[in-house]
Design a protein around this motif. Sequence first.
Motif, PDB file in Angstrom:
ATOM      1  N   GLU A  79       0.821  -1.199   0.000  1.00 31.82           N
ATOM      2  CA  GLU A  79       0.000   0.000   0.000  1.00 31.82           C
ATOM      3  C   GLU A  79       0.861   1.257   0.000  1.00 31.82           C
ATOM      4  OE1 GLU A  79      -3.054  -0.122  -0.547  1.00 31.82           O
ATOM      5  OE2 GLU A  79      -3.234  -2.291  -0.340  1.00 31.82           O
ATOM      6  N   LYS A  89       2.028   2.146  -3.360  1.00 34.36           N
ATOM      7  CA  LYS A  89       0.965   2.637  -4.228  1.00 34.36           C
ATOM      8  C   LYS A  89       0.676   4.118  -4.029  1.00 34.36           C
ATOM      9  CE  LYS A  89      -1.620  -1.715  -4.614  1.00 34.36           C
ATOM     10  NZ  LYS A  89      -2.896  -2.379  -4.265  1.00 34.36           N
ATOM     11  N   CYS A 141      -6.033   6.737 -10.986  1.00 34.90           N
ATOM     12  CA  CYS A 141      -4.735   6.870 -10.306  1.00 34.90           C
ATOM     13  C   CYS A 141      -4.894   7.593  -8.975  1.00 34.90           C
ATOM     14  CB  CYS A 141      -3.752   7.616 -11.207  1.00 34.90           C
ATOM     15  SG  CYS A 141      -3.446   6.821 -12.796  1.00 34.90           S
ATOM     16  N   GLN A 151      -6.416   5.232  -6.419  1.00 36.64           N
ATOM     17  CA  GLN A 151      -5.451   4.264  -5.900  1.00 36.64           C
ATOM     18  C   GLN A 151      -4.582   4.890  -4.818  1.00 36.64           C
ATOM     19  OE1 GLN A 151      -2.263   3.027  -8.559  1.00 36.64           O
ATOM     20  NE2 GLN A 151      -2.474   0.915  -7.871  1.00 36.64           N
TER      21      GLN A 151
END
Length: 720
Positions: A404, A407, A419, A422
């Motif tokens: 995570e 990301k 994007c 995310q």
Amino acid sequence: MPKRQGDFLHFLNVKKVKTDTERNDNRNHCGLSKSEESNFKYVEKPVIEENPSCSSKEETDNLVLPDCWNEKQAFMFTEQYKWLEIKEGKLGCKDCSTVRHLGSKAEKHVHVSKEWIAYLVTPNGSNKTTRQASLRKKIREHDVSKAHGKIQDLLKESVNDSISNLVHKKKNKNIDATIKVFNTVYSLVKHNRPLSDIEGAIELQEKNGEVSCLNTRYSATRIAEHIAKEIKMKIFKNMIEEHAKICIIIDEVSTVSKKSTLVIYLQCTVQSAPAPVMLFVALKELVSATAEFIVNTLLNTLNDCGFTNEYLKANLIAFCSDGANTMLGKKSGVATKLLEYFPKIIIWNCLNYRLQLSLDDSISEIKQVNHFKLFLDKIYSIYHQSNKNQNKLLENVAEDLEIEIVKIGRVMGPRWTACSLQAATAVWHAYPVLYMHFSHSCSGLAKRLSNINFLQDLALMIDILEEFSLLSTALQSRSTNIHKGQKLIKRTIRALENLKISTGKHESQIEGLIKSDKFKDIPFNKNNEFNALPRSMLLENIIEHMHLRLLSDRNHDESIFNYFDLLEPSTWPYEEITSPWIAGEKKLFHLCEILKYEIDLNDFREFVHDNIKSNNVSIPIAIQKAKKIVNTIAINNAEAERGFNLMNIICTRVRNSLTIDHISDLMTINLLGKELADWDATPFVTSWSNCNHRLATDKRVRQKSAKAFCENQLAIWNLQ
């Protein structure tokens, strides 16, 4: 005495020439001897066969000899050199013309003369004596040439077989070997493998008994170029013959080698396909990023593919790109310059780009949202620019949270909404770990994370971004057209309106998360120093900008959606419609101009009448074709983004020496070529041979370098 004259006198002494009486006895009704007729006859096919006797005086009159020879000299030379033939005053070799290629007997620097094959040998010199000597020399040199000798050897091998069968067998053997090489190259390109891998693949084939000389990456590159060229030629030729309506999609990006490139796609209407077909055209290097240079590059590329300006004026209906000033600038953008060439085309701004702009417009108007964005960008900069901080954190977190953290990216930047979602979701999942880390290293960020207002804002933004992400993903689908896109946009607006009056999925989880074990170490408080986002105002702004950006068309005085709705009965105001529908017929004329396709008025009236009477009706063919043309208009440049993704797979940092043209060829095969199991290499090999390229059995091609093994490596295999 000169050597040439001596050779000629020797020829006269040893050569027995028939007397006039003998020739007269053998003459037929055309006035020529059978022997002369056999040698002077015009040969159309490179197959040796008995020539029938002349049937008319016209054939004799059309017979032309070299200007320095008379009939007697022509007969004399053709008798001595049985392979010699005369056609339209020029000399040729009937043996070389029949076999044409040395095949397995080919050697380096040994070529069959194209002039002797095509009957193009003529004398040189300014006077008759010199020209005669020139022909004698050329005949003698060809007779003793190595290539001609190999042709004679091939003919001797065909004693028990016909020449045509021999040539057919040799040709089939060469073609079959070359087909295997083409299949190998095609497979490498389809799997995005470097073309240098062909050396290992061919080496394996040779180990299994196959023989191929096209075994270098240079040969593989030429083959890939040829396949890409033939694929484009076939597909685009069929499109042009069908007069397919097209929409141009372009986008600009830089390669890994920092070269600015333009990717060009066409979306076209093909009658045999139920939906529009998206075709990759080319990847072109941009020396200059100006709109004028981009337009010239675009038109030149389309012209090279067969799409002339006349064809584009009759069949180009739309142009789609992102909203960059270079592309869609009102004063000097690419779209503006295209309108100068094609005034009636539709200029369409990518819906995904406009979706992102509607979100950015809302953010820029609300100060608190900008602060939220800056905070998340700060987290991004910490974990993507400082290896020390990232490694220190990752030592203390579980593996799933490591993923995570990686990301976490910039939110609400110049990218599509998925994007941003995310990145925000990554912060949501790693929230407790981030607080624990910042509480020891950055108290300011930890203080912000412990504010319950920030957690609520994060949940709200995730709920909003989820709706945007769902819409963005749906708009990127290849099956989404203008009409469906409008429905999706209106559905998302309704979802955001519902969010105004109720809490979202993530907002409803906040109370439970605070009480959970994961969040028990975070001392949440409501610090007025960090104000919460104005929830209602933010949602109102987003809905308003979505209406402005997505449900209106600024490029036309009246929205083109009103015209397209004529083909969608679900949008008709039935309470105002009578048959015939006069108001609709007035719009129909403008719709035909937009689509550059004439819809028969009777078909439209029948379409309207049937839909008023019943919902389930058959659609006239003219209406079906018009709906296909409307669907040809691309609503986004997602396909160009997919093309860039493939380009990045092909042109990696290891393969960054690939030229733009080579990348374009590889993308053509990848995107337009059939699957290997369905692909037939035979026509491609045939066209390759017709272009005078080397076949796989030709030993004159460039050979791969031999691998050098160390003596120590070989020595271990010689142990007793």
